[in-house]
Design an enzyme around this catalytic site. Sequence first.
Site, short mmCIF file in Angstrom:
data_model
loop_
_atom_site.label_atom_id
_atom_site.label_comp_id
_atom_site.label_asym_id
_atom_site.label_seq_id
_atom_site.Cartn_x
_atom_site.Cartn_y
_atom_site.Cartn_z
N GLY A 119 5.78 10.87 15.15
CA GLY A 119 6.18 9.63 15.17
C GLY A 119 7.34 9.34 16.03
O GLY A 119 7.48 10.11 16.94
N THR A 142 1.65 8.23 12.68
CA THR A 142 2.47 7.58 11.61
C THR A 142 1.61 6.31 10.89
O THR A 142 0.83 5.54 11.43
CB THR A 142 3.84 6.68 12.14
OG1 THR A 142 4.49 5.95 11.17
CG2 THR A 142 3.52 5.86 13.48
N ASP A 144 3.10 3.87 9.97
CA ASP A 144 4.01 2.60 10.26
C ASP A 144 3.19 1.73 11.42
O ASP A 144 3.45 0.73 11.74
CB ASP A 144 5.24 2.87 10.80
CG ASP A 144 6.11 3.74 9.27
OD1 ASP A 144 5.48 3.55 8.33
OD2 ASP A 144 7.06 4.23 9.91
N ARG A 179 1.55 -13.33 -14.17
CA ARG A 179 2.64 -12.91 -13.66
C ARG A 179 2.84 -12.79 -11.93
O ARG A 179 1.88 -12.97 -11.41
CB ARG A 179 2.65 -11.44 -13.78
CG ARG A 179 3.26 -11.11 -15.43
CD ARG A 179 3.13 -9.59 -15.54
NE ARG A 179 3.73 -9.29 -16.98
CZ ARG A 179 3.44 -8.23 -17.78
NH1 ARG A 179 2.69 -7.22 -17.36
NH2 ARG A 179 4.06 -8.06 -19.01
N GLY A 187 6.62 1.31 5.93
CA GLY A 187 6.54 0.66 7.29
C GLY A 187 7.83 0.62 8.23
O GLY A 187 7.75 -0.05 9.38
N ARG A 188 8.76 1.14 7.62
CA ARG A 188 10.15 0.90 8.36
C ARG A 188 10.66 -0.36 8.90
O ARG A 188 10.25 -1.38 8.26
CB ARG A 188 10.30 1.97 9.28
CG ARG A 188 10.69 3.43 8.90
CD ARG A 188 11.15 4.36 9.94
NE ARG A 188 10.15 4.18 11.08
CZ ARG A 188 10.46 4.78 12.29
NH1 ARG A 188 11.72 5.35 12.47
NH2 ARG A 188 9.64 4.64 13.37
N GLU A 239 9.21 -2.63 3.32
CA GLU A 239 10.57 -2.17 2.88
C GLU A 239 11.47 -2.42 3.85
O GLU A 239 12.74 -2.42 3.43
CB GLU A 239 10.33 -0.74 2.89
CG GLU A 239 9.89 -0.01 4.30
CD GLU A 239 9.77 1.60 4.15
OE1 GLU A 239 10.03 2.02 3.12
OE2 GLU A 239 9.54 1.95 5.29
N ARG A 282 6.94 -8.46 -11.87
CA ARG A 282 7.02 -7.15 -11.92
C ARG A 282 6.90 -6.52 -10.51
O ARG A 282 6.39 -7.17 -9.63
CB ARG A 282 5.69 -6.55 -12.64
CG ARG A 282 5.53 -6.94 -14.12
CD ARG A 282 6.67 -6.11 -15.09
NE ARG A 282 6.34 -6.33 -16.38
CZ ARG A 282 7.27 -7.33 -16.99
NH1 ARG A 282 8.11 -8.09 -16.39
NH2 ARG A 282 6.93 -7.33 -18.46
O1 F6P Z 1 7.60 6.55 8.92
C1 F6P Z 1 6.74 6.80 8.04
C2 F6P Z 1 7.50 6.63 6.55
O2 F6P Z 1 6.70 6.67 5.43
C3 F6P Z 1 8.15 5.10 6.60
O3 F6P Z 1 7.25 4.28 6.24
C4 F6P Z 1 9.32 5.47 5.34
O4 F6P Z 1 10.41 4.56 5.73
C5 F6P Z 1 9.66 6.91 5.91
O5 F6P Z 1 8.56 7.45 6.27
C6 F6P Z 1 9.98 7.47 4.34
O6 F6P Z 1 10.66 8.62 4.81
P1 F6P Z 1 10.79 10.03 3.69
O7 F6P Z 1 9.76 10.81 3.54
O8 F6P Z 1 12.08 10.78 4.46
O9 F6P Z 1 11.16 9.28 2.33
#
Ligand code: F6P
Length: 363
Positions: A119, A142, A144, A179, A187-188, A239, A282
């Site tokens: 990535g 990736t 992402d 709910r 996805g960073r 996230e 939830r």
């Molecule tokens: O870059 C891929 C990814 O899964 C992101 O979506 C996520 O933020 C990160 O890697 C999580 O990383 P780790 O495996 O170190 O928890």
Amino acid sequence: MEQIRRIGVLTGGGDCPGLNAVIRAVVKTAINDYGWEVIGIEDGFEGLILPDKTRELHINDVRGILPQGGTILGTTNRANPFAYVTRKKDGRIVTRDVSGEVVQRIHELHLDALIVIGGDGSLKIGYEFYQKGVPIVGIPKTIDNDISCTDVTFGFDTALDTATQAIDKLHTTAESHHRIMIVEVMGRDAGWLALEAGLAGGADVILIPEIPFDLYKVDEKIERRDREGRRFSIIVVAEGTRPAGGEQVYQSSKDPTAPRRLGGIGQWAAGELSKMCDHEIRVTVLGHVQRGGSPSSFDRILGTRFGSAAARLVAEGRFGEMVSLRGECIGAVSLADAVSQLKTVPLDSDLIRTALSLGICLG
Ligand code: F6P
């Protein structure tokens, strides 16, 4: 151009479905078309830092791995040779540049080229080695989908399917219990996974990093649905999303050598939203489930095409390039361009326009 006899291949950063398809295609193309030896390097760049982490890959080693998730070579997102972090016996944490030793190791292994499947982070490292004279070819991976100069990365399609299926399942229980279900996806800093899974899963609200959100707008949407007799709502949140004027949410970690990890925005949004509306809320964090499983047929084919094309780039001496998909065509772009910036969702993209036309709240 020097004759190629032996190439190395490594997988770096977070894993994703389709890595084994790529490794298989690299090995088969290298051996069948060119008669090269292929050296598999274990655990990303760490395999070039620590001893005894390389092995020759024969056709037999890649038989049967096409449908397997993960990577037979192992990976890590911690071993950057330009800033290699180790913990001393006395607990001190030391960061060193061991890139010179890695270049030396590549020479000792007699590698005429190195294929880096990674990535953003691993491709940047690959590009730095290219600048140091190492013949590198990159392959973008990736979930992402945030690598520039390619329409899509392999791994994304499978993760999208996993997230969509989860949203489908949450839909029925959300409706039964009236709910609000908040689904946090990975996805960073890019909203591709959240936006596309939200569209595919029929979400009512989709919150992505590219659009900092206002929870009052989310509450308005929920109330409007209530008035229409729809007493449940599905909110998909990436996230890396943040509230307007606020910050991204990171997980806490006791390990000072660990990279910072995003996570927790769903729970934060639930807490704030519960102050505004009476619904039960939830939160489901999909987490690493999105990185697992057998690759979709799309990712198997894309990974296979990428792997084969990367071997061809090596044969043509096109180092410092990365394979890419544009429309139906596999091509190559400069690694420098690919790693220069992250590919995020353009605000004028058709995906966003479509979501808005469907009445989806984007915060
Ligand atoms: O870059 C891929 C990814 O899964 C992101 O979506 C996520 O933020 C990160 O890697 C999580 O990383 P780790 O495996 O170190 O928890």
